[in-house]
Design an enzyme around this catalytic site. Sequence first.
Site, mmCIF file in Angstrom:
data_model
loop_
_atom_site.group_PDB
_atom_site.id
_atom_site.type_symbol
_atom_site.label_atom_id
_atom_site.label_comp_id
_atom_site.label_asym_id
_atom_site.label_seq_id
_atom_site.Cartn_x
_atom_site.Cartn_y
_atom_site.Cartn_z
ATOM 1 N N ASP A 111 -46.324 8.389 -91.754
ATOM 2 C CA ASP A 111 -46.999 9.222 -92.743
ATOM 3 C C ASP A 111 -46.405 8.918 -94.113
ATOM 4 O O ASP A 111 -45.224 8.574 -94.220
ATOM 5 C CB ASP A 111 -46.822 10.707 -92.424
ATOM 6 C CG ASP A 111 -47.582 11.148 -91.185
ATOM 7 O OD1 ASP A 111 -48.673 10.602 -90.937
ATOM 8 O OD2 ASP A 111 -47.096 12.044 -90.483
ATOM 9 N N ASP A 127 -55.215 10.206 -90.732
ATOM 10 C CA ASP A 127 -55.363 11.666 -90.792
ATOM 11 C C ASP A 127 -56.494 12.063 -91.738
ATOM 12 O O ASP A 127 -57.264 12.983 -91.452
ATOM 13 C CB ASP A 127 -54.062 12.319 -91.260
ATOM 14 C CG ASP A 127 -52.895 12.071 -90.325
ATOM 15 O OD1 ASP A 127 -53.120 11.845 -89.122
ATOM 16 O OD2 ASP A 127 -51.745 12.099 -90.812
#
Length: 150
Positions: A111, A127
């Site tokens: 991330d 995401d």
Amino acid sequence: MLYFLIAAVIIGLDQWTKYLVVKHMERGESIPLIADVFHLTSHRNMGAAFGILQNQRWLFLVITVAVVIGIVVSLIRLGKNQPRASVALSLVLGGAIGNFIDRASTGQVVDFLDFTLINFPIFNVADMAITIGVGILLLDVFLEGRKSGR
């Protein structure tokens, strides 16, 4: 085929951006793009959205395989008949496979998109695709419900 191409583009963009983060940033490093608002922050997530269900790698892998199969079947059935839903499913498919690749290969998801202004959980391209796809699906359900309600 267009819908599978959309998914492939999402997978490619997701994996490329994650590669750049892993190659050029130290874990935990944060680069402010807009100070105190939006940063690139190298982070690893061993759970699901918002860090829930940490260390449940096999659960995520099995669920993702089932979801991917369901989406592929749905795309084959819906195809051109429901283009909005098909684009949405393509985004979810690309995002699901993007994060699946991370989980299968390393057990953790890379991330890096960090909205520090609102202390939002750090996320990635996969995401975003999943979230946008689900949003479009909800919009589609709402619009179809309104159309059939008249």
